[in-house]
Design an enzyme around this catalytic site. Sequence first.
Site, PDB file in Angstrom:
ATOM      1  N   GLN A 125       0.849  -1.201   0.000  1.00 29.01           N
ATOM      2  CA  GLN A 125       0.000   0.000   0.000  1.00 29.01           C
ATOM      3  C   GLN A 125       0.885   1.252   0.000  1.00 29.01           C
ATOM      4  OE1 GLN A 125      -3.012   0.037   3.144  1.00 29.01           O
ATOM      5  NE2 GLN A 125      -4.591   0.190   1.582  1.00 29.01           N
ATOM      6  N   ASP A 149      -8.766   2.419  -4.400  1.00 22.88           N
ATOM      7  CA  ASP A 149      -9.106   1.153  -5.042  1.00 22.88           C
ATOM      8  C   ASP A 149      -9.749   1.249  -6.422  1.00 22.88           C
ATOM      9  OD1 ASP A 149      -8.443   0.729  -2.385  1.00 22.88           O
ATOM     10  OD2 ASP A 149     -10.027  -0.713  -2.005  1.00 22.88           O
ATOM     11  N   GLU A 197     -16.358   7.253   6.450  1.00 18.10           N
ATOM     12  CA  GLU A 197     -15.140   6.811   5.746  1.00 18.10           C
ATOM     13  C   GLU A 197     -14.757   7.837   4.683  1.00 18.10           C
ATOM     14  OE1 GLU A 197     -15.768   3.042   3.840  1.00 18.10           O
ATOM     15  OE2 GLU A 197     -13.648   2.757   3.335  1.00 18.10           O
TER      16      GLU A 197
HETATM   17  C1  GLC Z   1     -10.198   0.756   1.256  1.00 20.31           C
HETATM   18  C2  GLC Z   1      -9.462   2.023   0.852  1.00 20.31           C
HETATM   19  C3  GLC Z   1      -8.018   1.910   1.296  1.00 20.31           C
HETATM   20  C4  GLC Z   1      -7.975   1.636   2.789  1.00 20.31           C
HETATM   21  C5  GLC Z   1      -8.848   0.459   3.201  1.00 20.31           C
HETATM   22  C6  GLC Z   1      -9.018   0.344   4.706  1.00 20.31           C
HETATM   23  O1  GLC Z   1      -9.683  -0.366   0.629  1.00 20.31           O
HETATM   24  O2  GLC Z   1      -9.543   2.238  -0.522  1.00 20.31           O
HETATM   25  O3  GLC Z   1      -7.314   3.072   0.968  1.00 20.31           O
HETATM   26  O4  GLC Z   1      -6.665   1.430   3.191  1.00 20.31           O
HETATM   27  O5  GLC Z   1     -10.123   0.592   2.645  1.00 20.31           O
HETATM   28  O6  GLC Z   1      -9.529   1.524   5.249  1.00 20.31           O
END
Ligand code: GLC
Length: 428
Positions: free
Chosen positions: A107, A169, A399
């Site tokens: 990541q 994502d 979020e």
């Molecule tokens: C989703 C987001 C990512 C994050 C994860 C956990 O996959 O796109 O950036 O790290 O959620 O919050």
Amino acid sequence: MTNPGIDEDRLRTEARAILRENDLGGYTIPTKGLYPFQWNWDSCLVALGLAHVDEDRALTEIETLVAHQWPDGMIPHIVFHADHESYFPGPDVWGTARATPTSGITQPPVLGYALRRLLDGARDRAMVAPRVAALLPKVAAWHRWFASARDPEATGLVAILHPWESGRDNAIDWDDALARVPTDGIGSYVRRDTTHVDAAQRPTKEEYDRYLWLVQRFRRLGWNQAALHDASPFRVVDPGFNAILIRSAEDLAAMARALGAPEIAAEAEGQAGRGRAALDGLWHEGLGQYAAFDRAAGTLVESASIGGLLPLMALEPGHPRADALVGRVAGLRSAVRHPVPSHDPADPRFDRLRYWRGPLWLIANRLVADGLGRHGRSDAAADIARDGLALVARSGFGEYFDPLDGRALGGKRFSWTAAMVLEFLEMA
Ligand code: GLC
């Protein structure tokens, strides 16, 4: 500073409570249900918030993550500390054969960046400095892994091999490259994310099929990271991801100089310099910002996303491209009620609700604000921080948020949103 109309004490208390309730002992989950494990960049950014509450706990967050570094240097994107039914794809799908299961991809490397903030802001430097010093060789090993596994031709820029690596994502940036990923043979599966969150706010089924095909392809290669780059049909150079890596290398160098590790410092300075020099190849004249480069197709991607603005945090102050980026942020600011949308609303593909295709994320705002401050625009940075506080005060610790009306979207009581509130309370 006080912000009229915002109950700062209430926000602070609530943010701390969320971080406490998502603390599973040494690591913080992003949110209950939807994301019940430790995520890499979530933890590093959560540590920034924790540092305002408890520096010891902030360092533990990072130490727990780094303890799961692979022998080749990679730090995985998820650490599956405990079993959990509520998440797909879980450890059995990844099949990485680690003692504590992890995913097999990485990541955005905000680790070096976050550590430097902890070190520079330390109230108890005698406690913080030696623990940071002990982490520096591990950060260096991760960065070295990026250079070899993700930049095999030494271009100066690294590729992501899976959209999940970007942290954004389902960004529009990946659409064309992802469309070339096949879906044959993936079998049937049951998504869990859409049982927690409205499907209209999540990636589509077609995207999920392709995400899984990539995981299965890499698994069949035994997660041999040296083989994955050339074997992946998805190889994209994200300006945001690279900006974060360059900045983390710069921050690693600064920490290593300060803490008496000159070899790590020299190596990191070299890496940051090569990255900065190569970044200009991602400049998209038509969009007036940086854009992703599809390494498999050999083309720049036509997509004006927030990823192309993050180089603000990596360019040297005074860099000729910085003004244009500052102008882009200002343009986006006036196009929506709440900055900064993850994608330009003028693009017909913009989707105000769907995850990284339009909504605003406070962590992205935090990084943009950092970049604005670096280029002398602390006023614009403070404006972003203030808006973030007002948004959370009104809509809660979502979020992500609809940039047009400010409603909270996705998961609730989200850790990194809480952490960014604690950060913004210091900045606004
Ligand atoms: C989703 C987001 C990512 C994050 C994860 C956990 O996959 O796109 O950036 O790290 O959620 O919050």
